[in-house]
Design a protein around this motif. Structure first.
Motif, PDB file in Angstrom:
ATOM      1  N   GLU A 114      72.837 -12.167 -20.774  1.00 41.83           N
ATOM      2  CA  GLU A 114      74.643 -11.991 -20.329  1.00 41.83           C
ATOM      3  C   GLU A 114      74.896 -12.439 -19.185  1.00 41.83           C
ATOM      4  OE1 GLU A 114      75.517  -8.473 -23.179  1.00 41.83           O
ATOM      5  OE2 GLU A 114      75.296  -9.884 -24.730  1.00 41.83           O
ATOM      6  N   GLU A 115      73.782 -10.875 -18.350  1.00 41.13           N
ATOM      7  CA  GLU A 115      74.017 -10.479 -17.114  1.00 41.13           C
ATOM      8  C   GLU A 115      73.717 -12.192 -16.226  1.00 41.13           C
ATOM      9  OE1 GLU A 115      74.544  -7.571 -15.949  1.00 41.13           O
ATOM     10  OE2 GLU A 115      74.656  -7.168 -17.039  1.00 41.13           O
ATOM     11  N   ILE A 116      73.386 -13.127 -16.461  1.00 40.95           N
ATOM     12  CA  ILE A 116      72.558 -14.165 -15.287  1.00 40.95           C
ATOM     13  C   ILE A 116      74.355 -15.018 -15.881  1.00 40.95           C
ATOM     14  CG2 ILE A 116      71.637 -16.366 -15.832  1.00 40.95           C
ATOM     15  CD1 ILE A 116      69.074 -14.870 -16.393  1.00 40.95           C
ATOM     16  N   ASN A 117      74.860 -15.362 -16.995  1.00 41.25           N
ATOM     17  CA  ASN A 117      76.014 -16.220 -17.752  1.00 41.25           C
ATOM     18  C   ASN A 117      77.314 -14.929 -16.715  1.00 41.25           C
ATOM     19  OD1 ASN A 117      75.113 -17.534 -18.937  1.00 41.25           O
ATOM     20  ND2 ASN A 117      75.395 -16.324 -20.933  1.00 41.25           N
ATOM     21  N   LYS A 118      77.162 -13.718 -16.579  1.00 39.58           N
ATOM     22  CA  LYS A 118      78.333 -12.656 -15.473  1.00 39.58           C
ATOM     23  C   LYS A 118      78.007 -13.771 -14.445  1.00 39.58           C
ATOM     24  CE  LYS A 118      78.457  -8.700 -18.197  1.00 39.58           C
ATOM     25  NZ  LYS A 118      78.279  -7.293 -17.543  1.00 39.58           N
ATOM     26  N   ILE A 119      76.397 -13.938 -13.379  1.00 37.78           N
ATOM     27  CA  ILE A 119      76.158 -13.743 -12.057  1.00 37.78           C
ATOM     28  C   ILE A 119      76.578 -15.708 -11.895  1.00 37.78           C
ATOM     29  CG2 ILE A 119      74.752 -14.373 -10.543  1.00 37.78           C
ATOM     30  CD1 ILE A 119      72.891 -12.899 -12.025  1.00 37.78           C
ATOM     31  N   LYS A 120      76.093 -16.361 -12.782  1.00 40.41           N
ATOM     32  CA  LYS A 120      76.983 -18.060 -12.948  1.00 40.41           C
ATOM     33  C   LYS A 120      78.873 -18.227 -13.227  1.00 40.41           C
ATOM     34  CE  LYS A 120      75.444 -20.415 -16.286  1.00 40.41           C
ATOM     35  NZ  LYS A 120      74.190 -21.096 -17.312  1.00 40.41           N
ATOM     36  N   ASN A 121      79.417 -17.202 -13.731  1.00 39.86           N
ATOM     37  CA  ASN A 121      80.452 -17.248 -13.820  1.00 39.86           C
ATOM     38  C   ASN A 121      81.229 -16.557 -12.529  1.00 39.86           C
ATOM     39  OD1 ASN A 121      80.469 -17.998 -16.452  1.00 39.86           O
ATOM     40  ND2 ASN A 121      80.704 -15.970 -16.911  1.00 39.86           N
ATOM     41  N   ALA A 122      80.349 -15.938 -11.871  1.00 37.99           N
ATOM     42  CA  ALA A 122      80.922 -15.461 -10.139  1.00 37.99           C
ATOM     43  C   ALA A 122      80.673 -16.433  -9.622  1.00 37.99           C
ATOM     44  CB  ALA A 122      80.182 -13.850 -10.089  1.00 37.99           C
ATOM     45  N   ILE A 123      79.456 -17.148  -9.495  1.00 36.32           N
ATOM     46  CA  ILE A 123      79.313 -18.161  -8.009  1.00 36.32           C
ATOM     47  C   ILE A 123      80.297 -19.224  -9.092  1.00 36.32           C
ATOM     48  CG2 ILE A 123      77.467 -19.847  -7.358  1.00 36.32           C
ATOM     49  CD1 ILE A 123      75.479 -17.719  -7.626  1.00 36.32           C
ATOM     50  N   GLU A 124      80.769 -19.731  -9.707  1.00 37.24           N
ATOM     51  CA  GLU A 124      81.506 -19.961 -10.093  1.00 37.24           C
ATOM     52  C   GLU A 124      83.190 -20.229  -9.523  1.00 37.24           C
ATOM     53  OE1 GLU A 124      83.664 -22.978 -14.118  1.00 37.24           O
ATOM     54  OE2 GLU A 124      82.046 -21.653 -14.170  1.00 37.24           O
ATOM     55  N   LYS A 125      83.153 -19.051 -10.105  1.00 38.53           N
ATOM     56  CA  LYS A 125      84.589 -18.178  -9.124  1.00 38.53           C
ATOM     57  C   LYS A 125      84.649 -18.756  -7.574  1.00 38.53           C
ATOM     58  CE  LYS A 125      86.793 -17.386 -13.161  1.00 38.53           C
ATOM     59  NZ  LYS A 125      88.181 -18.300 -13.354  1.00 38.53           N
ATOM     60  N   VAL A 126      83.321 -18.569  -6.816  1.00 36.29           N
ATOM     61  CA  VAL A 126      83.181 -18.548  -5.060  1.00 36.29           C
ATOM     62  C   VAL A 126      83.443 -19.832  -4.980  1.00 36.29           C
ATOM     63  CG1 VAL A 126      81.250 -18.120  -3.898  1.00 36.29           C
ATOM     64  CG2 VAL A 126      82.079 -16.004  -4.960  1.00 36.29           C
ATOM     65  N   LEU A 127      82.451 -20.919  -5.782  1.00 37.10           N
ATOM     66  CA  LEU A 127      82.355 -21.807  -5.690  1.00 37.10           C
ATOM     67  C   LEU A 127      84.431 -22.570  -5.820  1.00 37.10           C
ATOM     68  CD1 LEU A 127      79.354 -23.806  -6.650  1.00 37.10           C
ATOM     69  CD2 LEU A 127      80.008 -24.063  -4.509  1.00 37.10           C
ATOM     70  N   GLU A 128      84.722 -22.054  -6.325  1.00 29.25           N
ATOM     71  CA  GLU A 128      86.282 -22.880  -6.626  1.00 29.25           C
ATOM     72  C   GLU A 128      87.175 -22.019  -5.958  1.00 29.25           C
ATOM     73  OE1 GLU A 128      87.320 -21.859 -10.686  1.00 29.25           O
ATOM     74  OE2 GLU A 128      86.153 -23.327 -11.879  1.00 29.25           O
ATOM     75  N   ASN A 129      87.001 -21.117  -5.419  1.00 26.23           N
ATOM     76  CA  ASN A 129      88.114 -20.412  -4.127  1.00 26.23           C
ATOM     77  C   ASN A 129      87.938 -21.509  -2.702  1.00 26.23           C
ATOM     78  OD1 ASN A 129      90.040 -18.375  -3.447  1.00 26.23           O
ATOM     79  ND2 ASN A 129      89.352 -16.648  -4.315  1.00 26.23           N
ATOM     80  N   ALA A 130      86.720 -21.589  -2.888  1.00 29.78           N
ATOM     81  CA  ALA A 130      85.960 -21.859  -1.550  1.00 29.78           C
ATOM     82  C   ALA A 130      86.303 -23.333  -1.233  1.00 29.78           C
ATOM     83  CB  ALA A 130      84.487 -21.302  -0.565  1.00 29.78           C
ATOM     84  N   GLU A 131      85.585 -24.362  -2.629  1.00 27.70           N
ATOM     85  CA  GLU A 131      86.466 -25.666  -2.513  1.00 27.70           C
ATOM     86  C   GLU A 131      88.565 -25.311  -2.455  1.00 27.70           C
ATOM     87  OE1 GLU A 131      86.278 -29.421  -5.105  1.00 27.70           O
ATOM     88  OE2 GLU A 131      85.228 -27.717  -5.477  1.00 27.70           O
TER      89      GLU A 131
END
Length: 221
Positions: A114-131
Motif C-alpha cells: 500500500e505504501e509503495i502504491n502511495k509513492i507511485k501515485n505521488a511521483i505520478e502527480k509530480v510528473l504530471e505537474n512538472a510536464e
C-alpha cells in the motif's frame, strides 16, 4: 438546466501567479421585463512558480513518509523472522504464538504494498505537474520515470512465493520445512530492503537535481 460554454483566455496573456476576476450574467427571454442576474465575483487563480514547486515538494514529503513506514515494517519483519528462526533451531515444533507473529508479518508486507502504491501515485502527480508546466528537463523527467519503473517491479514474485511456501509449511506443522521456508522468506525480505535502499538513493539524487532545476526556473522567472 446546464449550459457548457468554452471561454478561450489564451489572448489574455495570463502568466504564472496572475488572477482572473469575472462575473457571470444571466438573462431570461422575457421581452416585457428583462430579468438579469449577476453572479458573485469569481476569481480564477493561476498557480505561481512557488505554488507549483510547493505542491511538488508536498508530494515528495508524502513519499518520504511512506518510505519511513516501509522501513519500520521491514525492520519489524526482520526482527521477528530472525528471533523465530533462532528459536526453531532448538525447538521441536513451531508454537501457535510464533505462527501468529509470522502471519502478522504477512500483513506488514501488504502494508508495504500500500505504501509503495502511495509513492507511485505521488511521483505520478509530480510528473504530471512538472510536464504540464514544463518544469523538468528531459534528463530529470527520465529519472522520475525510472523511479516509477523501479516501483513497478519492487515487490518480486519470489517474495510472494516465499510467503506462500512459509504459510504451507506452517499449516503442515513440518518443522524442517518451516525453517527452510522461513530462511527463504527472510532472504527475500532482505532483497526487498536492498531494493528500497536503492530506490531511496535514486530518489535523493533526483531531488538534488530537481532543486537545481527549481533554482534555475526561479532565476529565469
Amino acid at each position: 438546466m446546464i449550459l457548457n460554454k468554452q471561454w478561450d483566455i489564451t489572448k489574455l496573456n495570463l502568466l504564472m501567479g496572475d488572477e482572473l476576476h469575472f462575473n457571470l450574467f444571466v438573462k431570461d427571454n422575457n421581452t416585457i421585463k428583462k430579468n438579469i442576474i449577476k453572479s458573485d465575483l469569481i476569481v480564477g487563480r493561476f498557480p505561481s512558480l512557488e505554488n507549483i514547486f510547493s505542491e511538488i515538494s508536498s508530494k515528495q514529503e508524502d513519499t518520504f513518509e511512506s518510505i519511513e513506514n516501509i522501513d519500520e515494517s521491514i525492520e519489524n519483519i526482520s526482527e521477528i523472522t530472525e528471533d523465530i528462526k533462532l528459536d526453531l533451531l532448538k525447538a521441536e515444533d513451531i508454537s501457535w504464538e510464533e505462527k501468529q507473529k509470522l502471519n502478522n508479518t504477512f500483513e506488514d508486507i501488504e502494508n508495504i504494498k500500500e505504501e509503495i502504491n502511495k509513492i507511485k501515485n505521488a511521483i505520478e502527480k509530480v510528473l504530471e505537474n512538472a510536464e504540464s508546466n514544463n518544469l523538468f528537463d528531459e534528463n530529470l523527467t527520465e529519472k522520475f520515470e525510472q523511479l516509477q519503473n523501479m516501483l513497478q517491479n519492487i515487490m518480486s514474485p519470489e517474495l510472494q512465493e516465499a510467503m506462500k511456501k512459509l504459510q504451507e509449511a506452517m499449516k503442515n506443522s513440518n518443522l524442517e520445512e518451516t525453517i527452510e521456508a522461513l530462511e527463504n522468506y527472510e532472504f527475500n525480505v532482505e532483497k526487498l530492503e536492498e531494493q528500497i535502499d536503492r530506490f531511496i538513493d535514486m530518489f535523493e539524487l533526483a531531488l538534488a537535481e530537481q532543486k537545481l532545476n527549481e533554482i534555475s526556473e526561479h532565476l529565469e522567472n
